[in-house]
Design a protein around this motif. Structure first.
Motif, PDB file in Angstrom:
ATOM      1  N   HIS A   1     -25.462  99.563  33.151  1.00 46.98           N
ATOM      2  CA  HIS A   1     -25.033 100.750  32.402  1.00 46.98           C
ATOM      3  C   HIS A   1     -25.634 100.750  31.007  1.00 46.98           C
ATOM      4  O   HIS A   1     -25.305 101.618  30.195  1.00 46.98           O
ATOM      5  CB  HIS A   1     -23.500 100.805  32.324  1.00 46.98           C
ATOM      6  CG  HIS A   1     -22.831 100.794  33.675  1.00 46.98           C
ATOM      7  ND1 HIS A   1     -23.134 101.711  34.655  1.00 46.98           N
ATOM      8  CD2 HIS A   1     -21.911  99.963  34.217  1.00 46.98           C
ATOM      9  CE1 HIS A   1     -22.420 101.444  35.741  1.00 46.98           C
ATOM     10  NE2 HIS A   1     -21.685 100.378  35.498  1.00 46.98           N
TER      11      HIS A   1
ATOM     12  N   GLU B   1     -34.200 112.930  28.693  1.00 47.58           N
ATOM     13  CA  GLU B   1     -34.270 111.612  29.345  1.00 47.58           C
ATOM     14  C   GLU B   1     -35.493 110.819  28.887  1.00 47.58           C
ATOM     15  O   GLU B   1     -35.586 109.627  29.155  1.00 47.58           O
ATOM     16  CB  GLU B   1     -34.250 111.727  30.878  1.00 47.58           C
ATOM     17  CG  GLU B   1     -35.491 112.319  31.511  1.00 47.58           C
ATOM     18  CD  GLU B   1     -35.366 113.827  31.771  1.00 47.58           C
ATOM     19  OE1 GLU B   1     -34.282 114.380  31.494  1.00 47.58           O
ATOM     20  OE2 GLU B   1     -36.350 114.434  32.228  1.00 47.58           O
TER      21      GLU B   1
ATOM     22  N   TYR C   1     -28.233 107.216  24.375  1.00 47.81           N
ATOM     23  CA  TYR C   1     -27.904 106.043  25.200  1.00 47.81           C
ATOM     24  C   TYR C   1     -28.901 105.794  26.333  1.00 47.81           C
ATOM     25  O   TYR C   1     -29.182 104.656  26.675  1.00 47.81           O
ATOM     26  CB  TYR C   1     -26.494 106.192  25.791  1.00 47.81           C
ATOM     27  CG  TYR C   1     -25.413 106.035  24.758  1.00 47.81           C
ATOM     28  CD1 TYR C   1     -25.104 104.779  24.226  1.00 47.81           C
ATOM     29  CD2 TYR C   1     -24.713 107.139  24.285  1.00 47.81           C
ATOM     30  CE1 TYR C   1     -24.131 104.623  23.257  1.00 47.81           C
ATOM     31  CE2 TYR C   1     -23.730 106.998  23.308  1.00 47.81           C
ATOM     32  CZ  TYR C   1     -23.450 105.741  22.799  1.00 47.81           C
ATOM     33  OH  TYR C   1     -22.494 105.589  21.834  1.00 47.81           O
ATOM     34  N   PHE C   2     -29.410 106.849  26.931  1.00 53.25           N
ATOM     35  CA  PHE C   2     -30.205 106.677  28.153  1.00 53.25           C
ATOM     36  C   PHE C   2     -31.620 107.255  28.082  1.00 53.25           C
ATOM     37  O   PHE C   2     -32.398 107.108  29.021  1.00 53.25           O
ATOM     38  CB  PHE C   2     -29.446 107.261  29.362  1.00 53.25           C
ATOM     39  CG  PHE C   2     -28.216 106.478  29.682  1.00 53.25           C
ATOM     40  CD1 PHE C   2     -28.294 105.293  30.400  1.00 53.25           C
ATOM     41  CD2 PHE C   2     -26.966 106.882  29.223  1.00 53.25           C
ATOM     42  CE1 PHE C   2     -27.160 104.532  30.663  1.00 53.25           C
ATOM     43  CE2 PHE C   2     -25.834 106.135  29.478  1.00 53.25           C
ATOM     44  CZ  PHE C   2     -25.930 104.950  30.203  1.00 53.25           C
TER      45      PHE C   2
ATOM     46  N   MET D   1     -29.288 100.494  28.932  1.00 55.06           N
ATOM     47  CA  MET D   1     -30.745 100.584  29.096  1.00 55.06           C
ATOM     48  C   MET D   1     -31.445  99.293  28.669  1.00 55.06           C
ATOM     49  O   MET D   1     -32.351  98.813  29.351  1.00 55.06           O
ATOM     50  CB  MET D   1     -31.305 101.756  28.285  1.00 55.06           C
ATOM     51  CG  MET D   1     -31.119 103.114  28.931  1.00 55.06           C
ATOM     52  SD  MET D   1     -32.156 103.369  30.389  1.00 55.06           S
ATOM     53  CE  MET D   1     -33.685 103.954  29.648  1.00 55.06           C
TER      54      MET D   1
ATOM     55  N   ALA E   1     -27.692 103.618  34.654  1.00 57.22           N
ATOM     56  CA  ALA E   1     -27.087 104.946  34.512  1.00 57.22           C
ATOM     57  C   ALA E   1     -25.669 104.814  34.001  1.00 57.22           C
ATOM     58  O   ALA E   1     -25.037 103.760  34.171  1.00 57.22           O
ATOM     59  CB  ALA E   1     -27.070 105.657  35.862  1.00 57.22           C
TER      60      ALA E   1
ATOM     61  N   TYR F   1     -26.804 111.848  25.459  1.00 56.19           N
ATOM     62  CA  TYR F   1     -27.500 111.260  26.606  1.00 56.19           C
ATOM     63  C   TYR F   1     -28.798 110.600  26.152  1.00 56.19           C
ATOM     64  O   TYR F   1     -29.101 109.472  26.525  1.00 56.19           O
ATOM     65  CB  TYR F   1     -27.774 112.332  27.669  1.00 56.19           C
ATOM     66  CG  TYR F   1     -28.366 111.759  28.924  1.00 56.19           C
ATOM     67  CD1 TYR F   1     -27.551 111.172  29.890  1.00 56.19           C
ATOM     68  CD2 TYR F   1     -29.739 111.772  29.144  1.00 56.19           C
ATOM     69  CE1 TYR F   1     -28.090 110.613  31.041  1.00 56.19           C
ATOM     70  CE2 TYR F   1     -30.285 111.215  30.279  1.00 56.19           C
ATOM     71  CZ  TYR F   1     -29.452 110.643  31.235  1.00 56.19           C
ATOM     72  OH  TYR F   1     -29.995 110.083  32.360  1.00 56.19           O
TER      73      TYR F   1
ATOM     74  N   CYS G   1     -33.910 104.961  36.269  1.00 55.21           N
ATOM     75  CA  CYS G   1     -32.982 105.213  35.163  1.00 55.21           C
ATOM     76  C   CYS G   1     -32.519 106.658  35.085  1.00 55.21           C
ATOM     77  O   CYS G   1     -33.356 107.572  35.127  1.00 55.21           O
ATOM     78  CB  CYS G   1     -33.665 104.899  33.827  1.00 55.21           C
ATOM     79  SG  CYS G   1     -34.590 103.358  33.816  1.00 55.21           S
ATOM     80  N   GLY G   2     -31.221 106.832  34.925  1.00 54.03           N
ATOM     81  CA  GLY G   2     -30.708 108.163  34.601  1.00 54.03           C
ATOM     82  C   GLY G   2     -29.801 108.730  35.675  1.00 54.03           C
ATOM     83  O   GLY G   2     -28.911 108.057  36.179  1.00 54.03           O
TER      84      GLY G   2
END
Ligand code: CP
Length: 309
Positions: free
Chosen positions: A203, A267, A239-240, A205, A185, A236, A158-159
């Motif tokens: 796109h 992250e 969302y992620f 998570m 991502a 960021y 992820c990321g």
């Protein structure tokens, strides 16, 4: 000469043989006396053109625990600062008859180039966004020891896939070992043609983490983002970033991994990173020493065909 330049080109049997050897070093490293002698008389040079905590220190400890003379080349105070080129630096060090050179460099392909200019074994400790093979091997060892297998597991990476040599090496290794690999991502942080690697692309998570056994987070590599898209760190994370809510979509026993260094709150949520029931981030560091001992051992002993690295 034999090198470890990437996971590309290694078979499942090669990887398994290295992990089996690394398993023995995990046990040795937990003893009071950690010293072996398989590298006695050998000289290892660590040549890091980019910053490192984990990789450099674990390669140093790995070499020393196997009995090698280990020299850490301090690039910051070397003649690189006077304009000496990468190749001239490597050729100069090679004239001192090292047996192993461990190299990290910001440019993809730089390590392979150097391997053609020296007469000793070369290990890639990370080249640009290309490969970081020992990171993928230590991640695999961590997963295999925790889950008992790699084949058949679903792993979400992820990321910031775009700038990540860790992602690339892991995609290659996990694919070779029969895991199902997802990448999650924003489109701006995915390399073009990522589908060619046999991964599933998400796109979102929550959708991507659904049913995963392993959640592998990546650092947002702000230093490699020149211009085009630099996400706001707050946006960021929203969302992620991995928090408990998003992690709740993975399997209840899913493990959280991160190669380090972490950007806490960007992250990954700090509490998730430190959760001893879910996070194996510190275990990854422990496995790193064992895996690097296995790689150095395999190269130094020039093991026969079953380990063709
Ligand atoms: N994971 C990793 O490569 O960390 P370092 O940059 O600290 O070596």
């Amino acid at each position: 000469h034999r090198h470890l330049l990437g996971i590309e080109g290694l078979s499942a049997a090669d990887i398994t043989a290295l992990l089996d050897l690394a398993d023995t070093y995990v046990e040795q490293n937990r003893q009071v006396d950690k010293k072996g002698s398989v590298l006695r008389g050998r000289t290892q040079i660590n040549l890091f053109f980019e910053a490192s905590t984990r990789t450099q220190s674990s390669f140093e400890l790995a070499g020393k625990r196997l009995g090698a003379d280990v020299m850490n080349m301090s690039v910051g105070s070397s003649s690189v600062k006077k304009g000496e080129t990468l190749i001239d630096t490597a050729v100069t060090l090679n004239a001192m008859h090292p047996d192993l050179i461990i190299i990290r460099h910001a440019s993809s392909g730089a390590v392979e180039l150097l391997s053609q200019k020296v007469s000793c074994s070369v290990v890639n400790a990370g080249d640009g966004a290309h490969e970081h093979p020992t990171q993928a091997l230590l991640d695999a060892l961590t997963i295999r020891r925790r889950k008992g297998r790699i084949e058949g597991l679903t792993v979400a990476i992820c990321g910031d896939i775009l700038h990540s040599r860790v992602a690339r090496s892991n995609i290659l290794l996990l694919g070779a070992m029969g895991a199902r690999v997802r990448v999650i991502a924003p489109p701006t942080l995915l390399p073009r043609g990522i589908d060619r690697f046999g991964v599933e692309v998400f796109h979102d998570m929550r959708k991507g983490l659904e049913g995963c056994d392993i959640v592998m987070m990546l650092r947002l590599q702000l230093e490699r983002m020149s211009g085009s898209y630099v996400p706001s760190q707050r946006e960021y994370f929203h969302y992620f970033g991995l928090d408990y809510e998003k992690l709740g979509h993975a399997k209840p026993d899913a493990l959280v991994m991160h190669p380090g260094p972490m950007n806490r709150g960007v992250e990954i949520d700090s509490a998730v990173a430190d959760d001893i029931n879910r996070s194996v981030i510190r275990e990854q560091v422990e496995m790193g020493v064992a895996v690097r001992m296995a790689v150095l051992d395999a190269l130094a002993r020039n093991l026969p065909n079953e380990l063709r690295i």
